[in-house]
Design a protein around this motif. Structure first.
Motif, short mmCIF file in Angstrom:
data_model
loop_
_atom_site.label_atom_id
_atom_site.label_comp_id
_atom_site.label_asym_id
_atom_site.label_seq_id
_atom_site.Cartn_x
_atom_site.Cartn_y
_atom_site.Cartn_z
N ALA A 70 -19.75 -38.23 -24.91
CA ALA A 70 -20.86 -39.19 -24.87
C ALA A 70 -22.12 -38.43 -25.27
CB ALA A 70 -21.01 -39.77 -23.47
N ILE A 71 -22.80 -38.92 -26.29
CA ILE A 71 -24.03 -38.26 -26.77
C ILE A 71 -25.08 -39.34 -26.99
CG2 ILE A 71 -22.80 -36.33 -27.87
CD1 ILE A 71 -23.16 -37.76 -30.57
N LYS A 99 -25.47 -33.72 -35.34
CA LYS A 99 -25.19 -32.35 -34.88
C LYS A 99 -24.47 -32.42 -33.51
CE LYS A 99 -27.67 -28.18 -33.62
NZ LYS A 99 -28.96 -27.56 -33.37
N SER A 100 -24.95 -33.31 -32.65
CA SER A 100 -24.29 -33.50 -31.35
C SER A 100 -22.87 -34.00 -31.55
CB SER A 100 -25.06 -34.51 -30.49
OG SER A 100 -26.39 -34.13 -30.30
N ALA A 101 -22.70 -34.94 -32.50
CA ALA A 101 -21.37 -35.52 -32.74
C ALA A 101 -20.38 -34.44 -33.17
CB ALA A 101 -21.47 -36.62 -33.80
N GLU A 108 -19.39 -38.53 -37.19
CA GLU A 108 -20.81 -38.66 -37.49
C GLU A 108 -21.14 -40.12 -37.80
OE1 GLU A 108 -22.45 -35.50 -40.10
OE2 GLU A 108 -20.43 -34.65 -39.90
N VAL A 109 -22.37 -40.49 -37.51
CA VAL A 109 -22.82 -41.86 -37.79
C VAL A 109 -23.53 -41.85 -39.15
CG1 VAL A 109 -24.28 -43.78 -37.01
CG2 VAL A 109 -23.09 -42.34 -35.33
N PRO A 110 -23.05 -42.64 -40.12
CA PRO A 110 -23.69 -42.65 -41.44
C PRO A 110 -25.12 -43.20 -41.37
CG PRO A 110 -21.55 -43.75 -41.49
CD PRO A 110 -21.87 -43.52 -40.05
N GLU A 111 -25.96 -42.70 -42.29
CA GLU A 111 -27.37 -43.12 -42.30
C GLU A 111 -27.52 -44.63 -42.43
OE1 GLU A 111 -29.96 -40.80 -44.83
OE2 GLU A 111 -31.33 -42.49 -45.07
N GLU A 112 -26.65 -45.26 -43.25
CA GLU A 112 -26.85 -46.70 -43.45
C GLU A 112 -26.53 -47.50 -42.18
OE1 GLU A 112 -24.87 -44.80 -45.25
OE2 GLU A 112 -22.88 -45.68 -45.54
N ILE A 113 -25.65 -46.97 -41.35
CA ILE A 113 -25.37 -47.67 -40.09
C ILE A 113 -26.52 -47.43 -39.11
CG2 ILE A 113 -23.82 -47.73 -38.07
CD1 ILE A 113 -21.49 -47.39 -39.92
N PHE A 114 -26.92 -46.16 -38.97
CA PHE A 114 -27.98 -45.81 -38.02
C PHE A 114 -29.29 -46.53 -38.40
CE2 PHE A 114 -31.41 -43.11 -36.43
CZ PHE A 114 -30.97 -42.70 -35.18
N GLY A 192 -26.07 -26.84 -24.88
CA GLY A 192 -27.48 -27.07 -24.53
C GLY A 192 -28.34 -27.46 -25.72
N ASN A 193 -27.89 -27.10 -26.92
CA ASN A 193 -28.68 -27.43 -28.12
C ASN A 193 -28.31 -28.78 -28.73
OD1 ASN A 193 -26.20 -26.65 -28.99
ND2 ASN A 193 -26.92 -25.38 -30.69
#
Ligand SMILES: Cc1ncc(COP(=O)(O)O)c(C=O)c1O
Length: 354
Positions: A70-71, A99-101, A108-114, A192-193
């Motif tokens: 979960a991020i 980066k978290s994913a 990763e979540v694609p830019e067009e979805i986000f 942590g990052n």
């Protein structure tokens, strides 16, 4: 950018916005009319939709609950005097989400979805964006593992969701923080990052202990020696020592805050000396004793700048200069507010109009 993703939109039949004074609601408690949901299955992103804000029908066996995939992100939208809505550096949040994913073994979540989901959502819920000087719409994008399966492995299914809530000032007063030298937030090689949900769960108990002693937050120190400061609560930490702005350098154990980056960029553009490096408690204490510790503050999306007026360390309370004497952090706070509200020039191209 424009949305190329096909979003099914199911609008609410009755907006709840008139039930609230969006300029005056407690942080994180009242959610706007709609939310965005994208589903991931069979190795790819599937449908995307916007629907009325509501509960999630999910399995008690869903993997996020058991194994912590979960991020999340935290970002804000602002309204200017003409009622136009803008986002502050949204692509930085997307980069950090991905980066978290990667670190949490999630897609990763694609830019067009986000961006597509975010823009459509904000268009629908623009009335929820506060107009007050310090108000904004807090945006919480998050990605969770939803496979119905017990067993430690990365999930086959995910949901990427965006919810939003109007927000005012996060801290109404300057804060006192306690240096934490027993528990730690992050370790080298850990998470942590990135913005993994578990980072926040683990921080609650030490924070509760600090609050019982009269502090609002902790200052996290490095896990190996507890000699170097890292962050404060969920904020990056900065000090003005003499005429220099000092902040812990980014590492495995420090989240690369977007506010941090913006504050450093502003400071450099004003010709201020900036140092990103290890910062020891000894150095802070010695600067305090010599009267060189001029300012201390946390920075992050929720609070922007949280002035630190007291630091509890080794049984003593360091009493820091009053906020009225803090030229740098008050100027940064005001400058960011003016840029976000569209009242001063956006030299760095930080704002993205919806
Ligand atoms: C641990 C931690 N550090 C720092 C920050 C500040 O980051 P940002 O300025 O991007 O909100 C946050 C908030 O996201 C955080 O959770």
């Amino acid at each position: 950018m424009t949305s190329t993703v096909n979003i099914h939109i199911d609008k609410t039949t009755k907006s709840r916005v008139a039930d609230y004074d969006v300029n005056n609601v407690p942080f994180g408690k009242c959610f706007s009319d709609h939310m965005f949901i994208a589903e991931y299955a069979d190795g790819k992103w599937q449908t995307s939709k916007i629907c009325p804000y509501g509960d999630m029908p999910l399995s008690y066996a869903m993997s996020a609950l058991h194994y912590g995939q979960a991020i999340f992100e935290g970002m804000k939208a602002y309204k200017n005097e003409n009622g136009e809505v803008s986002l502050f550096r949204p692509l930085e949040n997307l980069k950090r989400l991905n980066k978290s994913a990667i670190r949490m073994c999630m897609p990763e979540v694609p830019e067009e979805i986000f961006m597509g989901g975010l823009i459509e959502l904000l268009k629908l819920d623009a009335a929820w964006v506060p107009t007050s000087e310090t108000g904004s719409l807090y945006i919480r994008p998050f990605l969770i593992a939803t496979e119905e399966a017990i067993g430690v492995k990365s999930s086959e299914n995910y949901k990427f969701i965006i919810i939003t809530c109007p927000a005012g000032k996060y801290y109404s007063e300057p804060i006192k923080v306690l240096v934490e030298t027993n528990y730690f937030r992050a370790v080298i090689g850990g998470v942590g990052n990135v913005k993994a949900a578990g980072n926040y769960g683990r921080s609650l108990y030490p924070t509760k202990l600090a609050q019982q002693k009269g502090y609002q937050q902790v200052i996290w120190t490095d896990s190996a020696t507890h000699q170097y400061v890292e962050e404060s609560g969920t904020m990056n930490l900065m000090f003005v020592l003499g005429d220099t702005l000092i902040t812990p350098a980014l590492s495995d154990t420090i989240l690369a805050g977007i506010t941090r980056d913006s504050v450093l960029e502003l400071a450099r553009s004003w010709g201020m000396k900036v140092e990103e490096r290890k910062v020891s408690l000894k150095e802070i204490y010695e600067a305090y004793e010599k009267g060189e510790l001029k300012e201390a503050f946390g920075c992050g999306t929720a609070a922007t700048i949280a002035q630190i007026v007291g630091i509890g360390y080794e049984g003593k309370d360091l009493v820091l200069p009053p906020v009225s004497e803090r030229k740098f952090s008050t100027k940064v706070d005001e400058t960011l507010r003016m840029i976000r509200k569209g009242k001063s020039e956006d030299k760095f191209n930080w704002m993205m109009k919806i």
